[in-house]
Design a protein around this motif. Structure first.
Motif, PDB file in Angstrom:
ATOM      1  N   CYS B  16       1.378  58.296  -3.912  1.00 18.10           N
ATOM      2  CA  CYS B  16       1.597  59.328  -2.894  1.00 18.10           C
ATOM      3  C   CYS B  16       1.198  60.691  -3.426  1.00 18.10           C
ATOM      4  CB  CYS B  16       3.087  59.422  -2.524  1.00 18.10           C
ATOM      5  SG  CYS B  16       3.629  58.281  -1.302  1.00 18.10           S
ATOM      6  N   HIS B  17       0.606  61.483  -2.568  1.00 18.40           N
ATOM      7  CA  HIS B  17       0.304  62.898  -2.833  1.00 18.40           C
ATOM      8  C   HIS B  17      -0.527  63.139  -4.089  1.00 18.40           C
ATOM      9  CE1 HIS B  17       2.288  64.549   0.611  1.00 18.40           C
ATOM     10  NE2 HIS B  17       3.271  63.687   0.416  1.00 18.40           N
ATOM     11  N   LEU B  81       7.613  54.208   0.796  1.00 22.54           N
ATOM     12  CA  LEU B  81       6.499  55.096   0.438  1.00 22.54           C
ATOM     13  C   LEU B  81       6.181  56.085   1.564  1.00 22.54           C
ATOM     14  CD1 LEU B  81       4.070  52.742  -1.512  1.00 22.54           C
ATOM     15  CD2 LEU B  81       5.382  54.666  -2.405  1.00 22.54           C
ATOM     16  N   GLU B  82       6.346  55.624   2.802  1.00 21.44           N
ATOM     17  CA  GLU B  82       6.132  56.539   3.941  1.00 21.44           C
ATOM     18  C   GLU B  82       7.122  57.701   3.892  1.00 21.44           C
ATOM     19  OE1 GLU B  82       6.153  54.513   7.766  1.00 21.44           O
ATOM     20  OE2 GLU B  82       4.632  53.125   7.003  1.00 21.44           O
ATOM     21  N   ASP B  85       6.067  60.069   1.315  1.00 22.36           N
ATOM     22  CA  ASP B  85       4.918  60.821   1.809  1.00 22.36           C
ATOM     23  C   ASP B  85       5.386  61.986   2.682  1.00 22.36           C
ATOM     24  OD1 ASP B  85       2.074  61.070   2.000  1.00 22.36           O
ATOM     25  OD2 ASP B  85       2.282  60.491   4.095  1.00 22.36           O
TER      26      ASP B  85
END
Lengths: 141, 123
Positions: B16-17, B81-82, B85
């Motif tokens: 992520c990111h 994970l969403e 995010d």
């Protein structure tokens, strides 16, 4: 305290999936109001701890948030079972949490002491068979 | 060091990111006990953990943590994970154990997050 925000969040016994949703919303609201990140963090941590306590230990209850010009008031009320020995419950490392709570990374006996540490004023009242009320105030300055 | 340096040292996969990897990282903590993280961590830091349940993300959100490193190759589920995010959290996973992850990062210059001791208690 004259408040310009009053919110109530019901918290269900044993609902580990949703545990933390109320605190996430509380944090979001404080952010929208422009509360400093330091105060926001203190309220968020104490709120998450007390919300988890409601899920882990209580028969169900609610969280109430009031934000006024002079501070944030966070109150947790539940319908039981009550804490038999508050002095013991306030001791770091003392926990009666279930295996399920422990498997999720909680139940280290840090919850109540951590709430007290983060709040500027902390009060806990409990009666067996009736319930527990925790009141926390946070100064905005 | 930067988060990118961390990922390099750990041969980590960034989940992520990735666009935030050039931001600086100075401190970290390592725990599977979210109670302890909530009680002792007092700055926007890195958390190294082997726990992948939604409460890790929730804890990170409450504390405004900057980065999560999952050790032993663990990868959280897509819904977790969403959430990461949405929170703007950098998430990476490394095949190293938690112990080795800490050792490698310390060797590379990252230091432990300063701990706040409860009042009246000495180390």
């Amino acid at each position: 305290m004259s408040s310009f925000i009053h919110e109530e969040y019901p918290v269900a016994k044993g609902d580990y999936t949703r545990a933390g949703e109320a605190s996430a919303d509380i944090k979001r609201r404080l952010k929208q109001l422009g509360v400093s990140s330091n105060v926001m963090r203190k309220v968020a941590v104490a709120s998450y701890e007390v919300e988890l306590n409601l899920v882990i230990h209580s028969l169900g209850g609610k969280l109430m948030l009031d934000v006024g010009t002079d501070g944030v008031l966070l109150v947790s009320e539940d319908v039981g079972p009550g804490i038999p020995d508050i002095a013991m419950a306030m001791r770091e490392g003392y926990s009666t949490a279930s295996e399920e709570a422990r498997s999720l990374g909680f139940g280290a006996g840090m919850g109540l002491p951590n709430m007290k540490r983060n709040a500027d004023d902390f009060d806990i009242q409990s009666e067996m068979g009736k319930g527990t009320r925790i009141s926390m105030r946070f100064n905005l300055a | 060091m930067t988060f990118r340096d961390m990922a390099t040292v750990l041969h980590a996969k960034v989940l992520c990111h990735e666009e935030k990897l050039d931001n600086p990282a100075r401190t970290a903590c390592c725990s599977d006990l979210m109670s302890d993280v909530l009680a002792f961590v007092n700055e926007k830091t890195v958390l190294i953990t082997g726990l992948t349940n939604p409460h890790v993300m929730r804890t990170a959100d409450m504390l405004d943590l900057k980065c999560l490193v999952f050790a032993r190759g663990k990868i959280p589920t897509d819904d977790i994970l969403e959430t990461a995010d949405e929170q703007g959290l950098i998430v990476m996973t490394t095949k190293e154990t938690a112990f080795t992850t800490c050792g490698l990062l310390y060797e590379a210059g990252l230091r432990g997050v300063p701990i706040e001791w409860p009042e009246g208690e000495d180390a």
